[in-house]
Design a protein around this motif. Structure first.
Motif, PDB file in Angstrom:
ATOM      1  N   TYR A   1       0.834  -1.169  -0.039  1.00 17.65           N
ATOM      2  CA  TYR A   1       0.234  -0.084   0.044  1.00 17.65           C
ATOM      3  C   TYR A   1       0.724   1.861   0.357  1.00 17.65           C
ATOM      4  N   GLU A   2       2.421   1.270   0.760  1.00 21.17           N
ATOM      5  CA  GLU A   2       2.930   2.016   0.946  1.00 21.17           C
ATOM      6  C   GLU A   2       3.564   2.936  -0.105  1.00 21.17           C
ATOM      7  N   ALA A   3       4.349   1.786  -1.020  1.00 24.87           N
ATOM      8  CA  ALA A   3       4.371   1.640  -2.309  1.00 24.87           C
ATOM      9  C   ALA A   3       3.492   2.120  -3.195  1.00 24.87           C
ATOM     10  N   MET A   4       2.261   1.942  -3.680  1.00 23.23           N
ATOM     11  CA  MET A   4       1.393   2.137  -4.080  1.00 23.23           C
ATOM     12  C   MET A   4       1.238   3.740  -4.358  1.00 23.23           C
ATOM     13  N   GLU A   5       1.060   4.497  -2.826  1.00 19.72           N
ATOM     14  CA  GLU A   5       1.201   5.522  -3.274  1.00 19.72           C
ATOM     15  C   GLU A   5       2.021   6.159  -3.238  1.00 19.72           C
ATOM     16  N   CYS A   6       3.636   5.898  -2.914  1.00 20.23           N
ATOM     17  CA  CYS A   6       4.723   6.777  -4.069  1.00 20.23           C
ATOM     18  C   CYS A   6       4.524   6.561  -5.687  1.00 20.23           C
ATOM     19  N   LEU A   7       3.029   6.083  -5.989  1.00 23.80           N
ATOM     20  CA  LEU A   7       3.105   6.163  -7.525  1.00 23.80           C
ATOM     21  C   LEU A   7       1.761   7.006  -7.688  1.00 23.80           C
ATOM     22  N   GLY A   8       1.537   8.285  -6.933  1.00 22.75           N
ATOM     23  CA  GLY A   8       0.318   8.031  -6.471  1.00 22.75           C
ATOM     24  C   GLY A   8      -0.661   8.076  -7.072  1.00 22.75           C
ATOM     25  N   GLY A   9      -1.675   8.608  -7.861  1.00 26.96           N
ATOM     26  CA  GLY A   9      -2.735   7.844  -8.621  1.00 26.96           C
ATOM     27  C   GLY A   9      -2.557   6.806  -9.592  1.00 26.96           C
ATOM     28  N   ASN A  10      -1.453   7.109 -10.375  1.00 25.99           N
ATOM     29  CA  ASN A  10      -1.358   5.145 -10.984  1.00 25.99           C
ATOM     30  C   ASN A  10      -0.533   3.981 -10.350  1.00 25.99           C
TER      31      ASN A  10
ATOM     32  N   GLY B   1      -2.327   0.042 -13.391  1.00 28.13           N
ATOM     33  CA  GLY B   1      -0.432  -0.259 -12.816  1.00 28.13           C
ATOM     34  C   GLY B   1      -0.934  -1.398 -12.345  1.00 28.13           C
ATOM     35  N   ILE B   2       0.675  -2.488 -11.791  1.00 26.93           N
ATOM     36  CA  ILE B   2       0.677  -3.663 -11.479  1.00 26.93           C
ATOM     37  C   ILE B   2       0.775  -3.497 -10.185  1.00 26.93           C
ATOM     38  N   LEU B   3       0.304  -2.537  -9.436  1.00 29.72           N
ATOM     39  CA  LEU B   3       0.263  -2.544  -7.650  1.00 29.72           C
ATOM     40  C   LEU B   3      -0.790  -2.599  -7.923  1.00 29.72           C
ATOM     41  N   ALA B   4      -2.147  -2.239  -8.145  1.00 28.99           N
ATOM     42  CA  ALA B   4      -3.110  -2.692  -7.481  1.00 28.99           C
ATOM     43  C   ALA B   4      -3.220  -3.961  -7.360  1.00 28.99           C
ATOM     44  N   ARG B   5      -2.563  -5.018  -8.551  1.00 32.60           N
ATOM     45  CA  ARG B   5      -2.926  -6.331  -8.083  1.00 32.60           C
ATOM     46  C   ARG B   5      -1.948  -7.273  -7.463  1.00 32.60           C
ATOM     47  N   LEU B   6      -0.710  -6.390  -7.056  1.00 31.81           N
ATOM     48  CA  LEU B   6      -0.573  -6.749  -5.837  1.00 31.81           C
ATOM     49  C   LEU B   6      -0.258  -6.379  -4.977  1.00 31.81           C
ATOM     50  N   TYR B   7      -1.518  -5.387  -4.662  1.00 26.98           N
ATOM     51  CA  TYR B   7      -2.080  -5.268  -3.362  1.00 26.98           C
ATOM     52  C   TYR B   7      -3.235  -6.297  -3.125  1.00 26.98           C
ATOM     53  N   ARG B   8      -3.728  -6.687  -4.059  1.00 27.24           N
ATOM     54  CA  ARG B   8      -5.218  -7.279  -3.959  1.00 27.24           C
ATOM     55  C   ARG B   8      -4.588  -9.338  -3.420  1.00 27.24           C
ATOM     56  N   GLU B   9      -3.677  -8.943  -3.927  1.00 25.71           N
ATOM     57  CA  GLU B   9      -3.044 -10.092  -4.432  1.00 25.71           C
ATOM     58  C   GLU B   9      -2.386 -10.843  -2.301  1.00 25.71           C
TER      59      GLU B   9
END
Ligand SMILES: Cc1cc2nc3c(=O)[nH]c(=O)nc-3n(C[C@H](O)[C@H](O)[C@H](O)COP(=O)(O)OP(=O)(O)OC[C@H]3O[C@@H](n4cnc5c(N)ncnc54)[C@H](O)[C@@H]3O)c2cc1C
Length: 547
Positions: free
Chosen positions: A398-407, A413-421
């Motif tokens: 989640y914190e890494a996701m926030e580093c990318l802002g809205g993206n 992007g891959i972050l959403a999938r990693l987060y749900r995983e």
């Protein structure tokens, strides 16, 4: 990268993080591989990291997850089919991972441990695969782990093992006896209980050379596996069985796939609800010893949960660092702004601890056969490390996701999938409380061995800040066998194990980790570590070399 549109030019966006060598770009991984005896594998790991890090593999992963498997319960004429169809990209991943030996390389031709450094070498690969696609890893994990439980049925193991060690992926729906390669799933969880498998109501009646199983499983992943290790109540109690998709006379076995779970993540993989309508199965181990038998498999699936979660964390970190090095906000690259540096470096510190602890644990598996202390270490620390890494992953991602802002938040992007995983690794194969209770149980049953492991960790961690206090804390929290405080003790034990592992593989990082994870006042949020600028810069260079 500037692209002309009618209305504007696209600028100040990071290039895609693809075509990256997942091994060469990961200094903490390389250090952990070296520290745990797999240095001779470095060249092969570099080739592996290059192959898995291509844009093509990331694209296949997107496709596998955007085209989840479909259950085909019936054929067009109303006859039962009970098959699941997967996107071709899922099959490609299965072929790659099985072909690379991830389902078998830790076993020799007798089904005993292949020895050093196969567990470490496999973990390095598994960790890289986890950075790309996770769903297909579920059957890969279960297949390799099933061998440990099948040791309780040597004659059956002798027939099954060559089809696992063949490294062939054979997805066609045929009897396992006719196939060059097979996969194996597991079915323990029922509606009335997953943790408490003794509450299983599925029954097993002796019949000829095997048993007929009647009942259900509420979660049974990878339902297109060729066979499943299932638990059912036999006349003498809960027992482990090997249930093939086809009966020995070649008929489709009586497994009725009822539904596929609509899951938060892990979408490329199917998880089914299933009924057994007198399904044929062979017994594995003695009647009444089902938990004892299948726990051998569970220990290895827990290990893979920790490896996979460390891989998810690594990819999230790499994405965040990559983005911050390209994105300019207020005329300066994000990566050059000190608060962002602290956030990224704190994430990197967590990943350093995770990969070091996980790989050192795998080292214990490699050494277990010839060193009883390493065997005790593997047994005690598997639930401990699983607990910490799998629980850390969602918040880190989640914190890494926030580093990318809205993206970071959008599905492309891959972050959403990693987060749900991420949460699934903590939930299945021993959720948080369950693994902590297991640690308490292990301590009360194997007190002496556990004390020896703790003493070894304390020695390896040395005099770094917070370590001595952590040892006392762990002793008090866990020797009281007080369930209510088990989590605090287990978390500290994991952090101490991480410091010990870093001392061996990345001593330059061990001190910062000890200071910020063991000695510092406890903070639940990432980005609050008081790292020096030099420490932060060093961590980020190790995480992802510039350029
Ligand atoms: C994606 C996915 C795939 C899965 N695949 C499979 C599969 O292939 N095969 C299979 O058999 N299962 C599978 N499972 C099921 C999974 O293993 C179970 O969900 C898990 O073991 C928890 O069991 P449960 O759901 O019955 O929860 P429960 O056992 O009801 O537990 C609920 C919560 O209570 C806590 N708890 C339990 N006991 C105690 C206690 N004594 N003290 C304090 N807290 C406690 C647990 O930690 C948990 O947080 C899968 C699950 C998921 C999400």
């Amino acid at each position: 990268m500037r692209t002309a549109f009618d209305t504007h030019e696209v600028s100040n966006q990071a290039p895609p993080f693809v075509d990256v060598n997942l091994f060469a770009a990961d200094r903490p991984l390389r250090d952990a591989v070296n520290a745990n005896g797999a240095h001779t594998d470095i060249a092969a790991l570099e080739r592996f990291g290059e192959g898995w890090g291509t844009a093509h593999m990331f694209e296949l992963a997107r496709l596998a997850n955007e085209n989840p498997p479909k259950l085909r319960t019936f054929d067009p004429y109303g006859r039962r089919l009970d098959i699941v169809e997967f996107h071709p990209s899922y099959h490609r991943f299965m072929r790659e991972s099985i072909g690379d030996g991830l389902a078998c390389m830790t076993w020799d031709e007798h089904g005993t441990r292949a020895g050093a450094p196969t567990e470490v070498a496999r973990a390095a690969r598994y960790y890289m695969v986890a950075q790309v696609e996770n769903g297909h890893m579920c059957p890969v994990t279960m297949t390799r782990a099933a061998v440990a439980a099948l040791a309780a049925a040597p004659a059956l193991l002798a027939r099954v093992l060559p089809k696992i060690t063949s490294r062939q992926y054979a997805p066609e729906f045929r009897s396992w006896t006719e196939k060059s390669g097979i996969t194996i799933g597991m079915g323990m969880t029922e509606k009335q209980g997953g943790t408490d498998v003794c509450a299983n109501t599925t029954s097993a009646e002796p019949a000829g050379e095997g048993y007929l199983i009647t009942g259900h499983k509420w979660f049974m992943s990878a339902p297109m596996s060729d066979a499943f290790l299932v638990l059912a109540q036999a006349p003498a109690g809960l027992t482990c069985f090997f249930m093939p998709r086809f009966t020995p006379d070649g008929q489709v076995n009586a497994l009725r796939l009822q539904r596929l779970k609509d899951k938060l993540g892990n979408r490329s993989n199917a998880s089914s609800e299933v009924e057994f309508a007198g399904a044929f199965a062979w017994r594995v181990g003695d009647e009444g010893r089902g938990v004892r038998t299948i726990i051998e498999m569970v220990q290895l699936t827990r290990l893979d949960c920790a490896i996979a979660s460390a891989g998810l964390m690594r990819m999230a970190l790499a994405q965040a660092v990559h983005h911050a090095r390209h994105r300019v906000v207020f005329q300066r690259k994000l990566a050059d702004q000190s608060l962002m540096q602290t956030v990224l470096a704190d994430l990197a510190l967590e990943c350093e601890g995770a990969v070091a602890a996980m790989m050192r644990l795998c080292g214990s598996y490699d050494l277990a056969a010839r060193d009883p202390l390493e065997e005790a270490r593997a047994r005690l620390l598997t639930p401990v490390i699983k607990y910490w890494i799998c629980k850390s992953a969602p918040s880190l991602i989640y914190e890494a996701m926030e580093c990318l802002g809205g993206n970071g938040y959008v599905e492309e992007g891959i972050l959403a999938r990693l987060y749900r995983e991420a949460p699934v690794n903590a939930i299945w194969e021993g959720s948080g409380n369950v693994v902590c209770l297991d640690v308490l149980r292990a301590l009360s049953h194997e007190g002496e061995a556990a004390r020896a492991v703790l003493a070894q960790l304390a020695k390896e961690a040395g005099a770094l800040p917070g370590c001595a206090e952590a040892v006392t804390f762990i002793q008090n929290a866990l020797s009281a066998t007080e369930e209510a405080h088990a989590r605090a003790g287990v978390e500290r034990l994991a952090l101490l194990a991480a410091v010990a592992a870093l001392q061996a593989g990345a001593p330059g990082i061990a001190s910062a980790f000890a200071r910020h994870r063991l000695a510092a006042p406890f903070t639940r949020l990432f980005g609050a570590a008081e790292l020096t600028q030099a420490e932060a810069a060093g961590l980020l260079e190790r995480a992802l070399p510039v350029g």
